[in-house]
Enzyme design. Structure first.
Site, PDB file in Angstrom:
ATOM      1  N   HIS A  85       0.854  -1.157   0.102  1.00  0.00           N
ATOM      2  CA  HIS A  85       0.017   0.160  -0.119  1.00  0.00           C
ATOM      3  C   HIS A  85       0.803   1.368  -0.039  1.00  0.00           C
ATOM      4  CE1 HIS A  85      -3.268   2.626   2.260  1.00  0.00           C
ATOM      5  NE2 HIS A  85      -3.707   2.337   0.881  1.00  0.00           N
ATOM      6  N   HIS A 144      -2.057  11.363  -1.775  1.00  0.00           N
ATOM      7  CA  HIS A 144      -3.277  10.807  -1.775  1.00  0.00           C
ATOM      8  C   HIS A 144      -4.269  11.835  -1.332  1.00  0.00           C
ATOM      9  CE1 HIS A 144      -6.125   9.130   1.398  1.00  0.00           C
ATOM     10  NE2 HIS A 144      -6.035   8.061   0.593  1.00  0.00           N
ATOM     11  N   GLU A 174      -4.197   4.234  -8.368  1.00  0.00           N
ATOM     12  CA  GLU A 174      -5.313   4.782  -8.057  1.00  0.00           C
ATOM     13  C   GLU A 174      -5.263   6.309  -8.482  1.00  0.00           C
ATOM     14  OE1 GLU A 174      -8.174   5.984  -4.372  1.00  0.00           O
ATOM     15  OE2 GLU A 174      -6.563   4.959  -3.831  1.00  0.00           O
TER      16      GLU A 174
END
Length: 252
Positions: free
Chosen positions: A19, A61, A121
């Site tokens: 991750h 993020h 992502e």
């Protein structure tokens, strides 16, 4: 007569995914994190891609810069030249002070040089869902053109971002990210032409996983950090486990 479930598509990716590079062991979404995850044996990584004000895809993020860099304000509202001068490591620990933010281009070259797989992502800033999805699709096509390994898996919580990626790079695999398994989640994934559903591990059930696989889609879970959760998901046939604990779980 009983109808058999469709055959699952070929899945070229390893089960274990680090991750944001190395979980919490290094500053997230930096090359330092990728290197540390690789030192622990990981061969697939997840990262977050966002557009700068001048159209550069970089890893971040949050919408804002404060938590993981020395910058302030919306990351997507600033030029890459300014973003590149920030410290993206000092917030984590003194050992990583001065670690810079990184572009998707640099991460792609690192992964390709080492034959690592990548889950990108799509993390759009406010109002940038489709534009970011389109940009990630275009860049991924360019960066992985002619590569011999698996293509990057493109994922997002935002259907509009996935639609943008689909329209610019229809051949690249896509995964729908979900916080919960709410109404219509499987229809949304199928409608977007996804190959996988990626959900918070606490919401997967054996029934939901079986239903997903019966439609021909793969299943992944985030962020899985305890042995009990790993055992439960593996018993149900999970295809991918995204974890922070690269120090706890061997990907071999």
């Amino acid at each position: 007569m009983k109808t058999s479930a469709p055959a699952l598509p070929h899945w070229p990716y390893p089960r274990w995914v680090a991750h944001r590079g190395a979980g919490k062991l290094a500053p997230e979404n930096t090359l330092a994190a990728f290197r540390l995850g690789a030192q622990h044996g990981y061969r697939m990584f997840e990262c977050d891609a966002k557009l700068s004000a001048d159209g550069v895809l970089f890893l971040l993020h949050d919408d804002t810069l404060e938590r993981t860099t020395t910058g302030q304000g919306l990351g997507g509202a600033q030029l890459w030249a300014a973003l590149s001068r920030l410290d993206a490591g000092g917030w984590h620990s003194r050992a990583y002070a001065g670690e810079p933010p990184v572009t998707l281009d640099a991460v792609a070259h690192y992964c390709l040089a080492n034959r690592f797989d990548l889950n990108i992502e799509i993390k759009p800033g406010p109002g940038q869902a489709r534009a970011t999805g389109e940009a990630v699709g275009r860049e991924a096509l360019r960066l992985w053109a002619g590569a011999s390994g698996a293509p990057p898996l493109l994922s997002s919580f935002e259907p509009e971002a996935l639609a943008g990626a689909r329209d610019t790079a229809p051949a690249l695999p896509r995964g729908l990210l979900l916080e919960t398994l709410g109404d219509g989640w499987l229809d949304t994934a199928l409608g977007l032409g996804c190959v996988a559903v990626i959900c918070d591990h606490t919401y997967w059930t054996a029934e939901a996983m079986a239903r997903t696989r019966q439609t021909g889609l793969r299943t992944l879970a985030y962020t899985v950090n305890t042995p009990a959760d790993v055992a439960r998901l593996q018993a149900w046939g999970i295809d991918g486990i995204i974890t922070d604990r690269v120090d706890r779980f061997s990907p071999v």
